[in-house]
Design a protein around this motif. Sequence first.
Motif, PDB file in Angstrom:
ATOM      1  N   GLY A  11       0.816  -1.217   0.000  1.00 39.10           N
ATOM      2  CA  GLY A  11       0.000   0.000   0.000  1.00 39.10           C
ATOM      3  C   GLY A  11       0.845   1.259   0.000  1.00 39.10           C
ATOM      4  O   GLY A  11       0.533   2.240  -0.675  1.00 39.10           O
ATOM      5  N   ALA A  94     -14.870  -2.731   7.797  1.00 35.29           N
ATOM      6  CA  ALA A  94     -13.463  -2.963   7.457  1.00 35.29           C
ATOM      7  C   ALA A  94     -13.302  -3.714   6.143  1.00 35.29           C
ATOM      8  O   ALA A  94     -12.399  -3.406   5.354  1.00 35.29           O
ATOM      9  N   LYS A  98     -11.271  -2.184   2.911  1.00 36.61           N
ATOM     10  CA  LYS A  98     -10.104  -2.886   2.349  1.00 36.61           C
ATOM     11  C   LYS A  98     -10.321  -3.277   0.887  1.00 36.61           C
ATOM     12  O   LYS A  98      -9.450  -3.059   0.039  1.00 36.61           O
ATOM     13  N   SER A  99     -11.506  -3.836   0.580  1.00 34.99           N
ATOM     14  CA  SER A  99     -11.738  -4.308  -0.791  1.00 34.99           C
ATOM     15  C   SER A  99     -11.870  -3.165  -1.791  1.00 34.99           C
ATOM     16  O   SER A  99     -11.456  -3.290  -2.936  1.00 34.99           O
ATOM     17  N   PHE A 103      -6.732  -0.368   1.104  1.00 37.35           N
ATOM     18  CA  PHE A 103      -6.053  -0.027   2.356  1.00 37.35           C
ATOM     19  C   PHE A 103      -6.862  -0.524   3.541  1.00 37.35           C
ATOM     20  O   PHE A 103      -8.091  -0.566   3.491  1.00 37.35           O
ATOM     21  N   SER A 104      -6.167  -0.852   4.621  1.00 36.74           N
ATOM     22  CA  SER A 104      -6.837  -1.212   5.862  1.00 36.74           C
ATOM     23  C   SER A 104      -7.170   0.058   6.639  1.00 36.74           C
ATOM     24  O   SER A 104      -6.466   1.074   6.519  1.00 36.74           O
ATOM     25  N   VAL A 108      -5.641   4.409   5.518  1.00 35.84           N
ATOM     26  CA  VAL A 108      -6.281   4.843   4.270  1.00 35.84           C
ATOM     27  C   VAL A 108      -5.702   6.183   3.827  1.00 35.84           C
ATOM     28  O   VAL A 108      -5.857   7.193   4.497  1.00 35.84           O
ATOM     29  N   HIS A 137      -0.632   2.552   5.009  1.00 34.63           N
ATOM     30  CA  HIS A 137      -0.317   1.581   6.064  1.00 34.63           C
ATOM     31  C   HIS A 137      -0.387   2.329   7.396  1.00 34.63           C
ATOM     32  O   HIS A 137      -0.059   3.511   7.449  1.00 34.63           O
TER      33      HIS A 137
END
Length: 165
Positions: A11, A94, A98-99, A103-104, A108, A137
């Motif tokens: 990321g 979440a 993410k999808s 990014f988690s 973001v 990250h």
Amino acid sequence: MCSRIAPLPEGVQRVAAALQAQQHPHMPQMLDAAARTAQQAADALGILLGQVAKSVIFRRRSDDAVVLVVASGDRRVDEKKVEAHVGSIGRADAGFVKSRTGFSIGGVSPVAHATPPVTLIDRELLRFDVVWAAAGHPHSVFPLHPRDLQRLTGAPVVDVVQAAP
């Protein structure tokens, strides 16, 4: 902050490539500690909470689009104000974040999303000469001038936060 020898997470590499492609002068920096919240980022960087350009993700109900609000870390996003600009929104879990962004939560970035979001930048960020945004990250951030957010994202600057206490 530290400089790591290990390769950057995927990321962060995407964000670095996007910043480089747009000739942004500052690349992502890795932090020793996670900065999943605006307060953690401010503490790690030694900056004011308001200087954290936090990314808040919503899910637009009409078409399931990602709505990204980039707001000052010391302000709370007003969902009604966001809806006035983009239509009805709901919370994004979440998995959705993410999808759709790549990014988690907690990392973001305002740039380099897997799916281009509908983006709004809160005008309260313009109070500062420099703000810091997540770089793909929870341990990575990058500095920029708030007006650079417009250039990098093409998003409008609008009022989308609750009034300051």
